[in-house]
Write an enzyme that holds these catalytic residues in place. Structure first.
Site, mmCIF file in Angstrom:
data_model
loop_
_atom_site.group_PDB
_atom_site.id
_atom_site.type_symbol
_atom_site.label_atom_id
_atom_site.label_comp_id
_atom_site.label_asym_id
_atom_site.label_seq_id
_atom_site.Cartn_x
_atom_site.Cartn_y
_atom_site.Cartn_z
ATOM 1 N N LYS A 201 5.965 -11.586 -34.202
ATOM 2 C CA LYS A 201 6.410 -10.195 -34.331
ATOM 3 C C LYS A 201 7.289 -9.809 -33.144
ATOM 4 C CE LYS A 201 4.338 -5.601 -34.650
ATOM 5 N NZ LYS A 201 3.083 -4.862 -34.853
ATOM 6 N N GLU A 207 3.332 -18.970 -26.083
ATOM 7 C CA GLU A 207 2.940 -20.185 -26.808
ATOM 8 C C GLU A 207 3.955 -20.506 -27.895
ATOM 9 O OE1 GLU A 207 1.084 -17.548 -26.125
ATOM 10 O OE2 GLU A 207 -1.011 -18.061 -25.761
ATOM 11 N N GLY A 261 -0.382 -7.519 -36.132
ATOM 12 C CA GLY A 261 -0.407 -8.966 -36.319
ATOM 13 C C GLY A 261 -1.576 -9.443 -37.154
ATOM 14 N N ARG A 262 -2.771 -8.963 -36.845
ATOM 15 C CA ARG A 262 -3.976 -9.470 -37.537
ATOM 16 C C ARG A 262 -4.119 -8.913 -38.940
ATOM 17 N NH1 ARG A 262 -4.779 -6.628 -33.016
ATOM 18 N NH2 ARG A 262 -5.836 -4.610 -33.095
ATOM 19 N N GLU A 347 -10.534 -8.467 -32.174
ATOM 20 C CA GLU A 347 -9.356 -7.918 -31.496
ATOM 21 C C GLU A 347 -9.177 -6.449 -31.891
ATOM 22 O OE1 GLU A 347 -5.010 -9.181 -32.038
ATOM 23 O OE2 GLU A 347 -5.508 -10.278 -30.220
ATOM 24 N N HIS A 378 -27.010 -27.975 -40.569
ATOM 25 C CA HIS A 378 -27.422 -29.130 -39.769
ATOM 26 C C HIS A 378 -26.973 -28.976 -38.325
ATOM 27 C CE1 HIS A 378 -28.780 -31.209 -43.379
ATOM 28 N NE2 HIS A 378 -27.783 -30.563 -43.954
ATOM 29 N N LYS A 500 -2.200 -12.491 -19.826
ATOM 30 C CA LYS A 500 -0.796 -12.927 -19.995
ATOM 31 C C LYS A 500 -0.032 -12.761 -18.679
ATOM 32 C CE LYS A 500 -0.369 -11.608 -24.889
ATOM 33 N NZ LYS A 500 0.293 -10.696 -25.832
HETATM 34 O O1 F6P Z 1 -1.934 -11.676 -27.779
HETATM 35 C C1 F6P Z 1 -2.407 -11.023 -28.901
HETATM 36 C C2 F6P Z 1 -1.341 -10.902 -29.938
HETATM 37 O O2 F6P Z 1 -0.486 -9.870 -29.586
HETATM 38 C C3 F6P Z 1 -1.935 -10.663 -31.313
HETATM 39 O O3 F6P Z 1 -2.303 -9.365 -31.528
HETATM 40 C C4 F6P Z 1 -0.845 -11.173 -32.179
HETATM 41 O O4 F6P Z 1 -1.290 -11.400 -33.482
HETATM 42 C C5 F6P Z 1 -0.461 -12.423 -31.452
HETATM 43 O O5 F6P Z 1 -0.566 -12.077 -30.089
HETATM 44 C C6 F6P Z 1 0.893 -12.974 -31.729
HETATM 45 O O6 F6P Z 1 1.889 -12.057 -31.445
HETATM 46 P P1 F6P Z 1 3.377 -12.273 -31.931
HETATM 47 O O7 F6P Z 1 3.372 -12.266 -33.427
HETATM 48 O O8 F6P Z 1 4.163 -11.144 -31.364
HETATM 49 O O9 F6P Z 1 3.839 -13.602 -31.408
#
Ligand code: F6P
Length: 534
Positions: A201, A207, A261-262, A347, A378, A500
């Site tokens: 987003k 990452e 995002g979620r 979250e 198990h 972060k």
């Molecule tokens: O670090 C948390 C977060 O902001 C989540 O809420 C989100 O889903 C995820 O990182 C990824 O964010 P983006 O879609 O901006 O890469």
């Protein structure tokens, strides 16, 4: 605490010495009165340690928290995310084209459908070989690069709907900044036939950007070409940043500030999923979500399944003191569903400040966790049955299996065993069993199953895209309702920010250990160790 909250507390006190077994023996009609349906889902709350009086008190609590009004505000586009001043409109992602929700003076539904249309066209072009890679080969693999909400939803859904993968294009998911994640996926792929979807987003997530840059190099060296644009797609609210990265404008699908995002599975974040399950199945999933939205908006609170699921969760968390909630799908396809719910619920509702910025006076989200049954039996079910903590469980199961390629009779019999286990576990947790009289004295208490451990059972005929959509929306709305009752903003996530920022400081220190760093001593010593050993 409000008087509605105190009434629930009184109902809990009244039930303190009552067991789930007793609730059943007192009321022969209990099972029927505690079973509800929404869409294809049948939800049985009868094995919760709750009675009619408590349920009514909880419904009064939901009314007192203004849940219905807040729900209507969310659906109409009010800025429910008050710390960021944004509407919360994942429900608009599955609205029919004739509906309208106005944000900033503009109806957003046409843009949602235009984007779905563009996604569908692209998926068809990839699947029928019209969209080819840099060396003219058809794209057979799509690798989604994203994390959190830009990974968990589509990755979970891809596993859940693998029986519906019809396009011949395989979707893969890479999220971790650990290069091993990317390496393990790419080890089996051919760059000529592989495309990447950079799903972010913000288009700034460390990452995702690191993996995207490494993926670009893998393509360029693997094919010995510089221009790999036809291998890159992006899903983002920052179209400019995606263009700058090197994705061509026609390969970028927008998402919007009003989708968290979620909560974004129904948006273009689901593009890689659509690439594999095809347009129709993706639309069926949206339809399932929409069906649950309609139920959520129209069913009276007493029969409103997301509301009841939320209230039972509040009951267990705040009035029975359960700090954790297990979700155990008896469906291998839902392997990633607990992980998906961890982000959705923790979250959203793992917060200590209320909407007004003051500290809350009650517990908020429990720890959500789980693994598919029967594997969990198990591993950790010992603790569920006889541990010192009571952990409520959501059991999820289907009447039919989607397993294919096996002897049919064998698959049916195995599925029957699977479901027998699920029903048995819920029963054992609720009703327990005293020690058998013929056990050696030394085993006495060890052989007792105390029971009185609550669970909810969610069943449906078969896991398909529509049912998955209903299940996802059920938990989305559960999360929303709990946020309303806890008085928190479920749609921001400030708690992820500090880590972060510090990771940036640590990286700077790794690059230059003589930096005059404000990092704590322990961290500096470990960074030094890392630099000396890496
Ligand atoms: O670090 C948390 C977060 O902001 C989540 O809420 C989100 O889903 C995820 O990182 C990824 O964010 P983006 O879609 O901006 O890469």
């Amino acid at each position: 605490m409000s008087s509605a909250w105190n009434s629930v507390g009184a109902a809990a006190n009244a039930l303190e010495k009552v067991t789930i077994g007793k609730l059943f023996s007192q009321d022969p009609a209990r099972t029927a009165s505690m079973m509800f349906s929404a869409g294809e889902l049948l939800v049985d709350f009868s094995r919760q340690k709750i009675d009619e009086q408590a349920l009514q008190a909880l419904i009064a609590l939901a009314k007192d928290a203004d849940v219905e009004n807040l729900r209507n505000k969310m659906f109409s586009g009010e800025a429910m995310n008050n710390t960021e001043g944004r509407p919360v409109l994942h429900v608009a992602l599955r609205m029919p084209a004739h509906e309208s929700v106005v944000v900033g003076g503009e109806n957003i539904v046409p843009e949602v459908h235009a984007t779905l249309g563009r996604m569908a066209n692209t998926v068809e072009h990839i699947a029928n070989g019209t969209h080819v890679g840099a060396t003219g080969k058809a794209i057979k693999h799509v690798v989604n690069i994203g994390i959190g909400g830009s990974d968990l939803g589509p990755a979970m859904a891809m596993r859940a709907l693998s029986a519906y993968a019809v396009t011949g294009v395989q979707a893969h998911f890479v999220s971790n900044v650990d290069p091993t994640d990317l390496a393990q996926v790419l080890a089996y792929l051919n760059p000529h036939e592989t495309a990447f979807v950079v799903a972010s987003k913000t288009f700034t997530t460390q990452e995702t950007m690191a993996n995207a840059h490494t993926a670009m190099k893998w393509l360029q060296t693997g094919m010995n070409v510089a221009d790999v644009q036809s291998h890159f797609f992006a899903v983002t609210a920052r179209v400019d940043a995606a263009v700058q990265f090197g994705v061509s404008a026609e390969n970028i699908f927008p998402m919007w500030d009003w989708v968290g995002g979620r909560f974004s599975l129904g948006s273009a974040i689901g593009f890689s999923l659509m690439c594999s399950i095809g347009v129709q199945h993706f639309n069926d999933m949206l339809l399932g979500m929409r069906e649950m939205d309609e139920h959520f908006c129209s069913a009276e609170l007493q029969k409103n399944v997301p509301v009841l699921l939320a209230l039972v969760g509040i009951w267990n968390r705040n009035f029975l003191g359960c700090a954790s909630q297990a979700v155990i799908p008896y469906l291998q396809e839902l392997t990633r569903f607990p992980a998906y719910l961890q982000q959705l619920e923790m979250e959203s509702n793992g917060k200590r400040a209320n909407r007004a910025g003051k500290l809350v006076e009650h517990a908020t989200s429990p720890v959500v966790w789980g693994e598919p049954g029967t594997n969990g039996q198990h591993a950790f079910f010992q603790l569920l049955h006889q541990g010192t903590d009571v952990i409520p469980v959501d059991f999820i199961g289907a009447a039919r299996t989607t397993a294919s390629g096996l002897d049919e009779q064998s698959a049916r019999e195995q599925h029957q065993k699977l479901m027998a286990n699920m029903f048995a576990q819920a029963s054992a947790l609720a009703f327990g069993s005293p020690a058998a009289t013929d056990v050696p004295a030394a085993q006495g208490e060890h052989r007792v199953f105390p029971g009185n451990r609550p669970s909810t059972t969610i069943v449906f005929t078969e896991l398909n895209p529509r049912v998955l959509g209903q299940l996802v929306a059920l938990y989305e709305h559960k999360t929303f309702v709990q946020g309303c009752i806890w008085g928190i903003n479920s749609f921001d996530q400030w708690g992820v920010e500090l880590g972060k920022v510090l990771a940036g400081d640590v990286l700077a220190l790794m690059a230059n250990t003589s930096l005059d760093s404000t990092l704590d001593h322990s961290t500096r010593v470990l960074v030094e160790w890392f630099v000396n050993n890496s």
